[in-house]
Design an enzyme around this catalytic site. Structure first.
Site: not given
Ligand code: AMP
Length: 228
Positions: A19, A134, A167
């Site tokens: 994404k 990653r 990460r």
């Molecule tokens: P991402 O980088 O988008 O994979 O997000 C990393 C982490 O942030 C996720 O695994 C969740 O713990 C948290 N997170 C990001 N966006 C959301 C959301 N819309 N709702 C809840 N948790 C989120």
């Protein structure tokens, strides 16, 4: 063929579906503001803010941050001028939000239901391979991969020379939990957004995925720059 231009665009996909990479390619071309909740939360964690401290406890174990926290974060952000067209209508590319049905309801309640949802579809095995290899650069946001895009010098970002990190949520056990959270809480959005959803096969090289996404935005009335 749609006649109205889609300016409220959402990216949906499992963690590691690509994404963020697609978003970067789209915002440059189409002049959209990229709102990544993952990036916003990581910035909050780095800043040591109250939201960041709370979010970290969920993120570290691959769980979703509570809806009320996320809704507040995004509601405030989308009010800012860079998320508006000159006539005041909304204009944004949401990456990682909504991730649950209540988050989608909250967005709709603010009159911000998406007019286009890009679903980047990638099988779980590919996600695990992508995420576990990653390595990200906290300094400039660049992303390397130990197998697919290794840095020239081990552990060092090619773009800015920063130190690459693995990460904390990109380790195997946490990746599995994030995939479970996606299946249980986020995948139902694909049904919810049935009429505005466009699926893109994300299990292809990044430039092919981006090309497909660009074509979708063009079909939805966006006149982008560049040759893709
Ligand atoms: P991402 O980088 O988008 O994979 O997000 C990393 C982490 O942030 C996720 O695994 C969740 O713990 C948290 N997170 C990001 N966006 C959301 C959301 N819309 N709702 C809840 N948790 C989120």
């Amino acid at each position: 063929m749609t006649t109205r231009t889609a300016h409220k665009i959402i990216l949906v996909g499992a963690p590691g579906a690509g994404k963020g990479t697609v978003a970067k390619g789209l915002v440059d071309r189409f002049g959209l503001t990229h709102l990544s909740t993952g990036d916003m939360l990581r910035a909050a964690v780095a800043a040591g803010s109250q939201v960041g401290l709370l979010a970290k406890t969920f993120m570290d174990r691959g769980a979703l941050v509570p809806d009320d926290v996320m809704v507040k974060l995004i509601s405030e952000r989308v009010q800012q001028p860079d998320c508006r067209n000159t006539d005041g209508s909304p204009r944004f590319l949401l990456d990682g939000f909504p991730r649950t049905l209540p988050q989608a309801d909250a967005l709709a309640a603010e009159g911000l239901a998406p007019d286009l949802v890009l679903f980047i579809d990638v099988p779980n095995e590919s996600v695990v391979r992508r995420l576990s290899g990653r390595r990200t650069c906290p300094a400039c946001g660049n992303v390397h991969h130990v197998e697919f895009a290794p840095p020239l010098k081990d552990g060092v970002c090619d773009r800015c020379g920063g130190t690459l990190v693995h990460r904390s949520d990109d380790h195997d056990a946490t990746i599995r939990k994030r995939l479970d959270a996606f299946a249980a809480q986020t995948a139902p959005l694909v049904q919810r957004y049935g009429t505005v959803i466009e699926k893109v096969d994300g299990n292809q090289p990044p430039e092919i995925v981006l090309k497909a996404a660009v074509a979708v935005l063009r079909r939805h009335g966006n006149a982008g720059e560049g040759t893709l």
